[in-house]
Design a protein around this motif. Structure first.
Motif, PDB file in Angstrom:
ATOM      1  N   VAL A 128       0.844  -1.179   0.000  1.00 41.73           N
ATOM      2  CA  VAL A 128       0.000   0.000   0.000  1.00 41.73           C
ATOM      3  C   VAL A 128       0.889   1.242   0.000  1.00 41.73           C
ATOM      4  O   VAL A 128       1.777   1.375   0.828  1.00 41.73           O
ATOM      5  CB  VAL A 128      -0.938  -0.001   1.226  1.00 41.73           C
ATOM      6  CG1 VAL A 128      -1.785   1.255   1.259  1.00 41.73           C
ATOM      7  CG2 VAL A 128      -1.801  -1.240   1.210  1.00 41.73           C
ATOM      8  N   GLY A 129       0.638   2.123  -0.935  1.00 39.54           N
ATOM      9  CA  GLY A 129       1.379   3.367  -1.010  1.00 39.54           C
ATOM     10  C   GLY A 129       2.667   3.265  -1.797  1.00 39.54           C
ATOM     11  O   GLY A 129       3.365   4.247  -1.972  1.00 39.54           O
ATOM     12  N   GLY A 130       2.983   2.090  -2.283  1.00 40.14           N
ATOM     13  CA  GLY A 130       4.196   1.922  -3.071  1.00 40.14           C
ATOM     14  C   GLY A 130       3.949   2.245  -4.536  1.00 40.14           C
ATOM     15  O   GLY A 130       2.819   2.444  -4.979  1.00 40.14           O
ATOM     16  N   PRO A 131       5.013   2.327  -5.323  1.00 46.11           N
ATOM     17  CA  PRO A 131       4.845   2.619  -6.742  1.00 46.11           C
ATOM     18  C   PRO A 131       4.188   1.439  -7.470  1.00 46.11           C
ATOM     19  O   PRO A 131       4.356   0.278  -7.087  1.00 46.11           O
ATOM     20  CB  PRO A 131       6.272   2.844  -7.240  1.00 46.11           C
ATOM     21  CG  PRO A 131       7.126   2.110  -6.265  1.00 46.11           C
ATOM     22  CD  PRO A 131       6.410   2.178  -4.949  1.00 46.11           C
ATOM     23  N   VAL A 132       3.462   1.751  -8.496  1.00 46.16           N
ATOM     24  CA  VAL A 132       2.797   0.722  -9.281  1.00 46.16           C
ATOM     25  C   VAL A 132       3.830   0.116 -10.226  1.00 46.16           C
ATOM     26  O   VAL A 132       4.521   0.834 -10.949  1.00 46.16           O
ATOM     27  CB  VAL A 132       1.634   1.333 -10.080  1.00 46.16           C
ATOM     28  CG1 VAL A 132       0.973   0.287 -10.951  1.00 46.16           C
ATOM     29  CG2 VAL A 132       0.629   1.966  -9.154  1.00 46.16           C
ATOM     30  N   PRO A 133       3.968  -1.203 -10.236  1.00 47.15           N
ATOM     31  CA  PRO A 133       4.960  -1.806 -11.128  1.00 47.15           C
ATOM     32  C   PRO A 133       4.524  -1.671 -12.591  1.00 47.15           C
ATOM     33  O   PRO A 133       3.341  -1.708 -12.916  1.00 47.15           O
ATOM     34  CB  PRO A 133       4.992  -3.267 -10.692  1.00 47.15           C
ATOM     35  CG  PRO A 133       3.690  -3.503 -10.027  1.00 47.15           C
ATOM     36  CD  PRO A 133       3.279  -2.203  -9.431  1.00 47.15           C
ATOM     37  N   MET A 134       5.504  -1.524 -13.445  1.00 43.63           N
ATOM     38  CA  MET A 134       5.215  -1.404 -14.872  1.00 43.63           C
ATOM     39  C   MET A 134       4.819  -2.777 -15.406  1.00 43.63           C
ATOM     40  O   MET A 134       5.465  -3.775 -15.105  1.00 43.63           O
ATOM     41  CB  MET A 134       6.444  -0.887 -15.624  1.00 43.63           C
ATOM     42  CG  MET A 134       6.828   0.531 -15.234  1.00 43.63           C
ATOM     43  SD  MET A 134       5.527   1.724 -15.597  1.00 43.63           S
ATOM     44  CE  MET A 134       5.485   1.663 -17.358  1.00 43.63           C
ATOM     45  N   PRO A 135       3.763  -2.854 -16.201  1.00 47.06           N
ATOM     46  CA  PRO A 135       3.356  -4.140 -16.745  1.00 47.06           C
ATOM     47  C   PRO A 135       4.356  -4.619 -17.801  1.00 47.06           C
ATOM     48  O   PRO A 135       4.996  -3.816 -18.482  1.00 47.06           O
ATOM     49  CB  PRO A 135       1.998  -3.861 -17.362  1.00 47.06           C
ATOM     50  CG  PRO A 135       1.976  -2.406 -17.616  1.00 47.06           C
ATOM     51  CD  PRO A 135       2.864  -1.790 -16.578  1.00 47.06           C
ATOM     52  N   ALA A 136       4.471  -5.922 -17.911  1.00 52.14           N
ATOM     53  CA  ALA A 136       5.411  -6.498 -18.884  1.00 52.14           C
ATOM     54  C   ALA A 136       4.733  -6.603 -20.257  1.00 52.14           C
ATOM     55  O   ALA A 136       4.380  -7.652 -20.733  1.00 52.14           O
ATOM     56  CB  ALA A 136       5.859  -7.868 -18.408  1.00 52.14           C
ATOM     57  N   VAL A 137       4.538  -5.451 -20.879  1.00 48.08           N
ATOM     58  CA  VAL A 137       3.891  -5.407 -22.190  1.00 48.08           C
ATOM     59  C   VAL A 137       4.915  -4.894 -23.185  1.00 48.08           C
ATOM     60  O   VAL A 137       5.543  -3.853 -22.977  1.00 48.08           O
ATOM     61  CB  VAL A 137       2.661  -4.467 -22.148  1.00 48.08           C
ATOM     62  CG1 VAL A 137       2.034  -4.342 -23.509  1.00 48.08           C
ATOM     63  CG2 VAL A 137       1.646  -4.972 -21.148  1.00 48.08           C
ATOM     64  N   LYS A 138       5.087  -5.625 -24.281  1.00 45.47           N
ATOM     65  CA  LYS A 138       5.997  -5.177 -25.322  1.00 45.47           C
ATOM     66  C   LYS A 138       5.220  -4.308 -26.311  1.00 45.47           C
ATOM     67  O   LYS A 138       4.088  -4.612 -26.668  1.00 45.47           O
ATOM     68  CB  LYS A 138       6.598  -6.372 -26.043  1.00 45.47           C
ATOM     69  CG  LYS A 138       7.468  -7.232 -25.148  1.00 45.47           C
ATOM     70  CD  LYS A 138       8.039  -8.381 -25.911  1.00 45.47           C
ATOM     71  CE  LYS A 138       8.881  -9.250 -24.993  1.00 45.47           C
ATOM     72  NZ  LYS A 138       9.426 -10.408 -25.676  1.00 45.47           N
ATOM     73  N   SER A 139       5.828  -3.241 -26.726  1.00 46.16           N
ATOM     74  CA  SER A 139       5.158  -2.352 -27.674  1.00 46.16           C
ATOM     75  C   SER A 139       6.096  -2.098 -28.852  1.00 46.16           C
ATOM     76  O   SER A 139       7.315  -2.187 -28.755  1.00 46.16           O
ATOM     77  CB  SER A 139       4.779  -1.047 -27.004  1.00 46.16           C
ATOM     78  OG  SER A 139       5.942  -0.367 -26.565  1.00 46.16           O
ATOM     79  N   SER A 140       5.484  -1.794 -29.947  1.00 47.39           N
ATOM     80  CA  SER A 140       6.257  -1.436 -31.145  1.00 47.39           C
ATOM     81  C   SER A 140       5.458  -0.404 -31.929  1.00 47.39           C
ATOM     82  O   SER A 140       4.249  -0.249 -31.741  1.00 47.39           O
ATOM     83  CB  SER A 140       6.518  -2.676 -32.000  1.00 47.39           C
ATOM     84  OG  SER A 140       5.297  -3.224 -32.443  1.00 47.39           O
ATOM     85  N   GLU A 141       6.137   0.288 -32.798  1.00 44.25           N
ATOM     86  CA  GLU A 141       5.464   1.312 -33.593  1.00 44.25           C
ATOM     87  C   GLU A 141       4.600   0.640 -34.657  1.00 44.25           C
ATOM     88  O   GLU A 141       4.949  -0.419 -35.207  1.00 44.25           O
ATOM     89  CB  GLU A 141       6.493   2.222 -34.249  1.00 44.25           C
ATOM     90  CG  GLU A 141       7.238   3.079 -33.251  1.00 44.25           C
ATOM     91  CD  GLU A 141       8.143   4.078 -33.958  1.00 44.25           C
ATOM     92  OE1 GLU A 141       7.902   4.361 -35.141  1.00 44.25           O
ATOM     93  OE2 GLU A 141       9.074   4.548 -33.319  1.00 44.25           O
ATOM     94  N   LEU A 142       3.484   1.281 -34.952  1.00 46.18           N
ATOM     95  CA  LEU A 142       2.601   0.759 -35.995  1.00 46.18           C
ATOM     96  C   LEU A 142       3.094   1.228 -37.356  1.00 46.18           C
ATOM     97  O   LEU A 142       3.494   2.372 -37.540  1.00 46.18           O
ATOM     98  CB  LEU A 142       1.178   1.257 -35.762  1.00 46.18           C
ATOM     99  CG  LEU A 142       0.486   0.770 -34.491  1.00 46.18           C
ATOM    100  CD1 LEU A 142      -0.864   1.440 -34.350  1.00 46.18           C
ATOM    101  CD2 LEU A 142       0.317  -0.739 -34.537  1.00 46.18           C
ATOM    102  N   THR A 143       3.094   0.344 -38.297  1.00 47.82           N
ATOM    103  CA  THR A 143       3.466   0.720 -39.667  1.00 47.82           C
ATOM    104  C   THR A 143       2.201   0.947 -40.479  1.00 47.82           C
ATOM    105  O   THR A 143       1.156   0.347 -40.229  1.00 47.82           O
ATOM    106  CB  THR A 143       4.287  -0.402 -40.317  1.00 47.82           C
ATOM    107  OG1 THR A 143       3.505  -1.598 -40.334  1.00 47.82           O
ATOM    108  CG2 THR A 143       5.559  -0.653 -39.534  1.00 47.82           C
ATOM    109  N   GLN A 144       2.342   1.814 -41.483  1.00 45.43           N
ATOM    110  CA  GLN A 144       1.152   2.116 -42.291  1.00 45.43           C
ATOM    111  C   GLN A 144       1.248   1.562 -43.651  1.00 45.43           C
ATOM    112  O   GLN A 144       2.072   1.265 -44.303  1.00 45.43           O
ATOM    113  CB  GLN A 144       0.966   3.621 -42.358  1.00 45.43           C
ATOM    114  CG  GLN A 144       0.625   4.121 -40.985  1.00 45.43           C
ATOM    115  CD  GLN A 144      -0.132   5.431 -41.057  1.00 45.43           C
ATOM    116  OE1 GLN A 144      -0.569   5.845 -42.100  1.00 45.43           O
ATOM    117  NE2 GLN A 144      -0.286   6.048 -39.913  1.00 45.43           N
TER     118      GLN A 144
END
Length: 79
Positions: free
Chosen positions: A63-79
């Motif tokens: 309680v009151g600690g920082p929220v951990p970053m989720p392990a989600v990989k992201s990449s840029e979208l190509t058009q």
């Protein structure tokens, strides 16, 4: 037609006020229904307090600690 609706709602409010004030008897939650129930429910001599191990504390929230970053990989979208 609107007058009837207002009259019915007013009557329902009066009945609810009478029920809350005890006109129809005491409410079910107004007194103890099972007086000996709490005496039998918790047995303090059966409780044992022990510290938790680090493995057990992995699921505990901080309680009151920082929220951990989720392990989600992201990449840029190509058009």
């Amino acid at each position: 037609m609107l007058r009837w609706l207002i009259a019915i709602l007013f009557l329902a409010n009066l009945i609810a006020l009478a029920a809350i004030s005890g006109a129809f008897g005491p409410t079910p939650a107004s007194g103890p229904r099972e007086p000996g129930h709490l005496n039998r429910e918790v047995h303090p001599d059966w409780l044992k307090v022990r510290p938790i191990s680090p493995a057990e504390s992995a699921d505990a929230t901080i309680v009151g600690g920082p929220v951990p970053m989720p392990a989600v990989k992201s990449s840029e979208l190509t058009q």
